[in-house]
Scaffold this motif. Sequence first.
Motif, PDB file in Angstrom:
ATOM      1  N   PRO B  99       0.868  -1.192   0.187  1.00 45.38           N
ATOM      2  CA  PRO B  99       0.046   0.000  -0.017  1.00 45.38           C
ATOM      3  C   PRO B  99       0.779   1.161   0.021  1.00 45.38           C
ATOM      4  CG  PRO B  99       0.127  -0.861   2.274  1.00 45.38           C
ATOM      5  CD  PRO B  99       0.905  -1.860   1.346  1.00 45.38           C
ATOM      6  N   PHE B 100       1.997   1.221  -0.686  1.00 51.08           N
ATOM      7  CA  PHE B 100       2.699   2.505  -0.802  1.00 51.08           C
ATOM      8  C   PHE B 100       3.352   2.648  -2.168  1.00 51.08           C
ATOM      9  CE2 PHE B 100       4.410  -0.945   2.011  1.00 51.08           C
ATOM     10  CZ  PHE B 100       5.723  -1.265   1.469  1.00 51.08           C
ATOM     11  N   ASP B 101       3.904   3.807  -2.428  1.00 52.08           N
ATOM     12  CA  ASP B 101       4.358   3.845  -3.837  1.00 52.08           C
ATOM     13  C   ASP B 101       6.057   3.553  -3.552  1.00 52.08           C
ATOM     14  OD1 ASP B 101       5.366   4.441  -6.624  1.00 52.08           O
ATOM     15  OD2 ASP B 101       5.010   6.570  -6.331  1.00 52.08           O
ATOM     16  N   LEU B 102       6.642   2.860  -4.704  1.00 51.94           N
ATOM     17  CA  LEU B 102       8.006   2.185  -4.408  1.00 51.94           C
ATOM     18  C   LEU B 102       8.790   3.129  -5.232  1.00 51.94           C
ATOM     19  CD1 LEU B 102       7.388  -1.707  -4.782  1.00 51.94           C
ATOM     20  CD2 LEU B 102       7.812  -0.497  -2.722  1.00 51.94           C
ATOM     21  N   THR B 103       8.347   3.876  -5.972  1.00 55.65           N
ATOM     22  CA  THR B 103       9.273   4.728  -6.828  1.00 55.65           C
ATOM     23  C   THR B 103      10.274   5.569  -6.087  1.00 55.65           C
ATOM     24  OG1 THR B 103       7.406   4.949  -8.565  1.00 55.65           O
ATOM     25  CG2 THR B 103       9.426   6.794  -8.521  1.00 55.65           C
TER      26      THR B 103
END
Lengths: 311, 185
Positions: B99-103
């Motif tokens: 549930p989080f952006d990995l960029t």
Amino acid sequence: MKHLRSIDELGVDGLLELLQLTDHMAEINQRPVPKVPALRGRTVASLFFEDSTRTRLSFETAAKRLSADTLTFNVSTSSVNKGESLRDTVATITDMGVDAFVVRHKSVGIPWQIAQWTKASIINAGDGAHQHPTQALVDCYTIREATHTARFDGMQITIVGDIKHSRVARSNIQAFTMLGAKVTLVAPPTLLPPDISHWPVEVNHHLDQVLPTSDVLYMLRLQSERMSQGHVPTLREYSDQYGLTQKRVAQLQDSAIVMHPGPMNRGVEMQIDPSDVKNSLIHRQVANGVSVRMAVLFNLLGSGANLGGQA
Amino acid sequence: MFLSINARLDTPHEVMSATDVRRAIVRIAHEIIERNHGVEGLAIVGLQRGGTWIAEAITKQINEIETSLTVPVGALDVSLHRDDIGLRPVSLGAITNIPFDLTGATVVLVDDVLFTGRTVRAAMEGLNNFGRPRAVQLAVLIDRGHRELPIRPDFVGKNLPTQQDDDVSATSDGVRIMPKNASGK
């Protein structure tokens, strides 16, 4: 599993397993890049001899999200118009190297017939008034998602409308009762099949009587192309007695959910905009259609039956 | 003497106790912080199913050691990215949850046992669906060898020499090795 042609062919364990597998596919559809390589190199052909919007498009979307290649067979521009038979058409497409056929046809039993002519997997996307198993899977998944229950024990599901011509109703009655629900059919006697005494359902001819006790209200499309056969006196009378109105919505329990497989006849069975119905799941049914069909395709083609030189 | 050693290796036996596993997890947590000079931009992703409990345990440790930021932890189901899909069915219910952006993040993949490396390859591909990490590192509780791909772990609980057809099971109760030709016990 080699084919998906009917709900009873799937069985209750297969049904529950596919619904669980759908959770995995639904997660993929939430990703920023909703595509996985699971069916790379597989080819899925859609063979639709009847019109369709959501079933055909959701099967194609599902195949593409799993990286399968898709072929679309368009009857109106095909050699069927030159007199090519169904059998030759299937054989021709099979020769091109197809792993699965998604078939819709107006005649009952065509998916079983085709399965004898090809080694590919067959998915029934509707055969006459007989079965439409992926729609039933979509509906079970949608109810499961809304109620957070895997089984529907004790749930009261009411199916309203043109049962007689509905393959959706037949598949859903099987699937809902397999999961433990109690199903009530509501329709005028003319829109019920001649003999349903052996069906695991209750029948009521008055919609207003069952509204307060229904957990799920499943509206069917009145197949008005069959109006000329005198199944209902007038559209107006049908929609007065069996259409969903604001007044009828008010009689539902607060938690009751409303579903419709589409396409909707606004002003006939739906006399109210579905967005005005608090617990309408009609949009979820369409969204879940892709995830469910991904699970079906993956189960048939990705389980390894044809991988690694086996079988 | 050699006979007795061989006899021991032919039966299922424990190679790490519950305490050993706990200590390895604490050490790996420290090593991750040390290698990355802190926890900024760090995200931990456990591989379904075996790696998720270890990822959670490592993340809990990291967040106890470095309280300035909270490191997020996710779970990744790689089954649909595998190149050997037919051999490993989808483990129903073990669903991806990131549930989080990995960029731009430094992602530490966590698994229980590193063997051929195919799961890790699939995981690296799967991660790309969630953004473009700045770097990807790999932590495993057990490295049992027999790699089939050019993959190397950054953090290892224990290097364990095994036979190709041994089974290794890793839980918080300890790590056990079950030789293929286990003689009963």
